[in-house]
Each structure stands twice: as C-alpha cells, then as structure tokens.
Design a protein around this motif. Structure first.
Motif, PDB file in Angstrom:
ATOM      1  N   GLN A 325       0.842  -1.202   0.000  1.00  0.00           N
ATOM      2  CA  GLN A 325       0.000   0.000   0.000  1.00  0.00           C
ATOM      3  C   GLN A 325       0.877   1.252   0.000  1.00  0.00           C
ATOM      4  OE1 GLN A 325      -2.840   0.049   3.183  1.00  0.00           O
ATOM      5  NE2 GLN A 325      -3.602  -2.004   2.758  1.00  0.00           N
ATOM      6  N   ILE A 358      -5.280   5.077  -1.273  1.00  0.00           N
ATOM      7  CA  ILE A 358      -4.025   4.334  -1.397  1.00  0.00           C
ATOM      8  C   ILE A 358      -3.879   3.806  -2.823  1.00  0.00           C
ATOM      9  CG2 ILE A 358      -3.781   3.618   1.023  1.00  0.00           C
ATOM     10  CD1 ILE A 358      -5.078   0.946   0.257  1.00  0.00           C
ATOM     11  N   LEU A 360      -2.257   0.516  -4.711  1.00  0.00           N
ATOM     12  CA  LEU A 360      -1.843  -0.854  -4.405  1.00  0.00           C
ATOM     13  C   LEU A 360      -0.971  -1.399  -5.529  1.00  0.00           C
ATOM     14  CD1 LEU A 360      -5.377  -1.930  -3.262  1.00  0.00           C
ATOM     15  CD2 LEU A 360      -3.397  -1.988  -1.765  1.00  0.00           C
TER      16      LEU A 360
END
Length: 381
Positions: A325, A358, A360
């Motif tokens: 993340q 976030i 990923l």
C-alpha cells in the motif's frame, strides 16, 4: 481576593511594563443585535466575562447594565459603528455575528475537545482564505499558527484533517518546512501516526492547530459548541474566532447566532488574548518567514498546475497480486497516479485505506512505484 484575580492583576502590570502602555486598558467591543437568543443572552455573556483585565463596550440598544453602551438600534448601523470604533482605536477588538470578511481572511476557532478536555485551534471556521482549495488550506495553517502563538503557544503542533486535498496540503507544508519555515507537525493518536488527522484526533485534540477547509471547520465548530445541548444553543468553546489574514489589521471575532452566554464570555476573553498577543503582527511575520521559504513558488505550483490530458490510451500491464500500500496520494489525483504507474510498466490499483486513498502494487514493485510517484509529483513519500 482570589489567587486568579491576583494573578490577572500581576499579568496586566507585567504587560503594561513590557509595552510601556501604563494607564491604557484594553477595550473589547460586543455587538448585541442578531442573536437567535436575544440581546439579553449577549449581555449576560458580557457580564460573565467582566474582569479587571479589560473593559467591555456594548454596541447595540440601551440595556440595564453597568457596562458602557454605545447605543444603536439596527444591525447595519451597528456594524458601521463597530468599524468606526475599531478604526479609531477606541476599541481594540470586537466580538460580533455574521460579518463579511474580504477574500483572504478567515476566522480561527478555538474549542475544548471532549475526549481529554484539551484546547485546540480550528483553522479555519468562516471566511475564504483563497479561491483555490489547497492554497486556502495552506494559508489556514499559517493563520492557525499565528493565532496559536498569539494566545501563548510558542511552538504549535500542526495537524491536517483528512479531507479532500489533505495530502497536497501536507506536501506543501513539508516543502515550506524543508525550505526553512519553522513548523512542527503533530502526530495522530492512532497507531500508524502521521500528521494527517482523523476523527479520533479531533476528539482528543491531538494537534494544537487542526487545519481543514473552512466549510468543514464551520461544521466541526458547531458540533464542538453544541453537542451537549441538541444543536440550537452553543454552550462550549470560544467561538469562531478572529479574522486573520496576511495583511489584515481589524480584530473582529465571530460568534454564531446560536451562541449562548458561556461562549459569548469565552469569545470576549479570546479577543483579549489575541489583542495582547498581537495576532495581526504575528500573522504578518509568519508570512514574511513563509515567503522566505518559497511560499509563493509552492502555491504557484498548486494553483497553476496544468490539467493533465490523456493524449493516448494507457495500456494496463499484466495483473499481479497487489499487497503493497502506498499512501500520500490525494483523492483527486488517485486515478492519474495509477495510470502513471501503468505507463511505467507497473501494475497498480486504486483503493481506500483507513487513513485515506491508497495505491496498491505488487510487493516487489513497491520501492520502484514510490520512486515513480515521487518523480511525477503525486506523493511526498
């Protein structure tokens, strides 16, 4: 005579010695028309705040009181009289309601947080610091720092509430700090820390200065002020605070029309604090220091940032398992950040973590992805 009264008297003498203004007592005005709870509510607040430290001047209709009254009977006339008394120096500050500040000036609120009973500055609660959201919040941070210093917090710790634009604001403030501006960040009370704050941090008062956009700040101010009363009577805190700007000299502090007598009293005391602390002079100095740290260049990079137009389709790389993340990307840039990684052959997905947006990526591509996003200006991490 109580210890507090004795302490207040000695404080006033010390301030007089320091300033050389013997015999000149601070006068704080209070306009008394416009409250949803009536004139009496405001006058009662003035009586609660009455002390040996400063004189209170009521601006409004004639009432039974030992306080000085400058008699006016209409709200428009009342604000004209208030400005006249401020500009002439007859009063040093004034507490009022529903006042129109110029663009570039916003009010800095002061609350007592319910979690631990700690005072916290909310920057800001009314007004418009700038027409660009990110610039406004960066300015709010400086307004909050100046106000905190004026009430005696020498090195205020700053947190940024996790609203739209928070990560960009954090990046701007970190650049200012790296360029030499004296700024100390607060840490979230949550286990993962950081200077971007969550609701928990609001409740406990994790920072000395909580930076947010003005509309959100206004809502929080109302909640903190009236969460014990049901909403129609603001009973807690110090009000919406003084209007602060880069070059703004009038010390006008704002109340809500729903503010009750306890808040009125605290707002008058808050006014005294920012007068004695010279909030206007401190704000000017903070901006001088910020501009030495390339404030104008940093803001220009935000406000003049070109809109990125996709001139070609970006092919998505082959899917991979994504467990790494990367935080610090603003919600408004999230999808562009993902496509930036795709362009560089890194498979990525967007998501929402407990601290905000976030990106990923695969664990093996994590460091490269971070470097790519930093180079493209999407994150400061």
């Amino acid at each position: 005579m109580s210890k507090k009264v004795i302490a207040d008297v000695f404080l006033e003498v010390a301030n007089a010695i320091e300033s050389g203004e013997f015999g000149k007592k601070v006068r704080i005005g209070l306009t008394t028309l416009g409250s949803e709870h009536g004139v009496e509510n405001l006058v009662n607040g003035a009586h609660l705040a009455n002390s040996s430290l400063f004189d209170i001047v009521l601006i409004g209709p004639k009432v039974e009181t030992d306080l000085e009254v400058v008699e006016v009977n209409e709200e428009k006339e009342m604000h004209c009289k208030m400005e006249e008394l401020l500009d002439s120096g007859y009063i040093d500050a004034c507490v009022t309601m529903h006042y129109n500040f110029p663009i570039g000036v916003s009010t800095v609120g002061r609350v007592v947080t319910p979690g631990k009973g700690k005072e916290m500055i909310l920057a800001t609660t009314t007004g418009t610091s700038a027409t660009n959201r990110i610039e406004a919040m960066v300015r709010n941070a400086i307004y909050g720092i100046a106000t905190a210093k004026s009430i005696g917090i020498k090195s205020p710790k700053v947190g940024i509430l996790n609203v739209d634009g928070a990560r960009q604001v954090e990046k701007c403030l970190k650049e200012l700090k790296d360029n030499g501006y004296d700024l100390e960040f607060a840490e979230s009370v949550r286990a993962d820390g950081g200077s971007v704050m969550r609701g928990n941090d609001l409740l406990v008062g994790a920072p000395d200065v909580m930076v947010t956009d003005t509309l959100s700040g206004n809502i929080f101010m109302k909640v903190f002020s009236s969460y014990t009363t049901g909403g129609d009577y603001e009973a807690n805190g110090f009000g919406y605070g003084p209007g602060v700007g880069e070059n703004y000299d009038r010390k006008v502090l704002i109340l809500s029309r729903a503010s009750g007598s306890p808040v009125v009293a605290n707002a008058l005391r808050y006014a005294y604090d920012v007068v004695k602390g010279n909030v206007s002079d401190i704000a000017k100095k903070e901006f001088v220091d910020a501009k030495k740290a390339k404030f104008d260049d940093i803001i220009a990079s935000v406000t003049k940032k070109e809109v990125k137009v996709q001139t070609e389709e970006v092919a998505m790389p082959e899917k991979q398992i994504v467990t790494r993340q990367i935080s610090g990307v603003d919600i408004m840039d999230l999808e562009d950040a993902v496509k930036e990684l795709w362009k560089n052959g890194i498979y990525a997905e967007s998501g929402m973590g407990c601290t905000g947006p976030i990106v990923l990526v695969n664990e093996d591509k994590g460091d490269l992805a971070v470097e790519t996003l930093i180079k493209a200006g999407y994150t400061a991490k």
